[in-house]
Design a protein around this motif. Structure first.
Motif, short mmCIF file in Angstrom:
data_model
loop_
_atom_site.label_atom_id
_atom_site.label_comp_id
_atom_site.label_asym_id
_atom_site.label_seq_id
_atom_site.Cartn_x
_atom_site.Cartn_y
_atom_site.Cartn_z
N GLY A 63 -7.32 1.38 -17.24
CA GLY A 63 -7.37 2.11 -18.30
C GLY A 63 -6.19 2.70 -18.66
N GLY A 64 -4.99 2.44 -18.08
CA GLY A 64 -3.88 2.90 -18.19
C GLY A 64 -2.78 2.38 -17.23
N TYR A 65 -1.39 2.65 -17.55
CA TYR A 65 -0.36 2.29 -16.91
C TYR A 65 0.11 3.30 -15.65
CZ TYR A 65 4.27 0.35 -15.20
OH TYR A 65 5.10 0.09 -14.53
N THR A 66 0.13 2.90 -14.51
CA THR A 66 0.52 4.02 -13.57
C THR A 66 2.00 3.23 -12.89
OG1 THR A 66 -1.43 4.66 -13.18
CG2 THR A 66 0.19 5.12 -11.39
N ASP A 67 3.00 3.84 -12.99
CA ASP A 67 4.19 3.47 -12.08
C ASP A 67 4.18 3.00 -10.77
OD1 ASP A 67 7.02 2.54 -12.69
OD2 ASP A 67 7.61 4.17 -11.68
N ASP A 68 3.71 4.08 -10.21
CA ASP A 68 3.80 3.97 -8.63
C ASP A 68 2.30 3.70 -7.98
OD1 ASP A 68 4.58 3.86 -6.04
OD2 ASP A 68 4.87 6.09 -5.85
N ILE A 69 2.16 2.38 -7.92
CA ILE A 69 0.74 2.22 -7.45
C ILE A 69 0.88 1.88 -5.92
CG2 ILE A 69 -0.16 1.45 -9.72
CD1 ILE A 69 0.16 -1.58 -8.71
N GLN A 70 2.00 1.62 -5.25
CA GLN A 70 2.14 1.44 -3.73
C GLN A 70 1.30 2.05 -2.84
OE1 GLN A 70 5.99 0.35 -2.44
NE2 GLN A 70 6.79 -0.60 -4.54
N PRO A 71 1.18 3.36 -2.94
CA PRO A 71 0.46 4.22 -1.93
C PRO A 71 -0.97 3.57 -1.73
CG PRO A 71 1.71 5.72 -3.31
CD PRO A 71 1.87 4.21 -4.04
N PHE A 72 -1.50 3.13 -2.76
CA PHE A 72 -2.92 2.84 -2.78
C PHE A 72 -3.18 1.57 -1.44
CE2 PHE A 72 -6.86 0.86 -4.51
CZ PHE A 72 -7.58 1.95 -3.99
N MET A 73 -1.89 0.89 -1.26
CA MET A 73 -2.22 -0.24 -0.31
C MET A 73 -2.35 0.37 1.11
SD MET A 73 0.85 -3.23 -1.04
CE MET A 73 2.13 -1.70 -1.17
N LYS A 74 -1.74 1.67 1.29
CA LYS A 74 -2.24 2.04 2.62
C LYS A 74 -3.57 2.51 2.68
CE LYS A 74 -0.39 3.97 6.45
NZ LYS A 74 -0.15 2.78 7.64
N ASP A 75 -4.15 2.81 1.62
CA ASP A 75 -5.55 3.33 1.66
C ASP A 75 -6.38 2.05 1.72
OD1 ASP A 75 -4.90 6.27 1.03
OD2 ASP A 75 -4.72 5.77 -1.07
N LEU A 76 -6.03 0.93 1.42
CA LEU A 76 -6.88 -0.23 1.51
C LEU A 76 -6.87 -0.68 2.84
CD1 LEU A 76 -6.13 -1.95 -1.67
CD2 LEU A 76 -8.15 -0.85 -1.05
#
Length: 194
Positions: free
Chosen positions: A43-56
């Motif tokens: 639903g929108g643009y988020t610049d820093d999405i890399q931290p979610f990789m650790k959560d996965l």
């Protein structure tokens, strides 16, 4: 970091006894583990999405084990692998790319001979979208017998704010592979290629 919210998981298993020719001594098995998760960036643009990789990462490990279990529980029997993602229409293709590291390394950590890069694909689509997940040999990408794909999909996913994450493992190459090239018995296992 966003919490990983799972709506459901699915496991798909194929057992291939023959492809119209002689049956192999041992049928080829192919398993796909899928998880339908909420896309925290939809639903929108988020610049820093890399931290979610650790959560996965924990989900990747769980799904790798789901594939191994579906193939009979023997991690040493796995000869092929691949991964993919289908991003719902309120997301972007880059959200599917978040699966590269946690999905790929989860499979490589779960099986013994895994020097080859894990092939991948991703796309944005509506509920019911199908995905052909590429497969290669786990220890040597040049083993032609294992160039394959497994088609996956979930009838009610991804919803617009979801992602379908996919891991695939196989126990053998194509049933009637006969186009030459490097064979699995000739793999050196040094560089992930040969």
């Amino acid at each position: 970091m966003p919490e990983v919210r799972i709506r459901k998981t699915l496991v798909q298993v194929e057992t291939i006894f023959h492809e119209g020719g002689p049956a192999p001594e041992v049928p080829q098995k192919r398993a796909a583990a899928m998880a339908v998760i909420e896309n925290p960036y939809a639903g929108g643009y988020t610049d820093d999405i890399q931290p979610f990789m650790k959560d996965l990462e924990p989900l990747g490990a769980e799904m790798a084990q789901m594939c191994i279990d579906a193939l009979g529980g023997d991690a040493e029997a796995v000869e092929g692998y691949g991964k993919g993602a289908i991003v719902g229409v309120n997301g972007e293709i880059e959200h599917g790319a978040l699966w590269h590291v946690p999905g790929g390394y989860a499979m490589r950590d779960a099986i013994a001979a895994s020097k080859a890069i894990v092939p991948s694909t991703k796309k944005v689509g509506a509920a019911g979208t199908r995905l052909d997940v590429p497969v290669t040999h786990t220890n040597a990408s040049y083993v032609r017998t294992h160039y394959d794909a497994v088609e996956v999909g979930v009838p009610d996913a991804p919803r617009p704010n979801e992602i379908v994450l996919v891991l695939v493992m196989t126990t053998a190459g194509r049933v009637h592979a006969r186009i030459g090239g490097l064979t699995k018995d000739k793999v050196k296992g040094e560089d992930g290629l040969r």
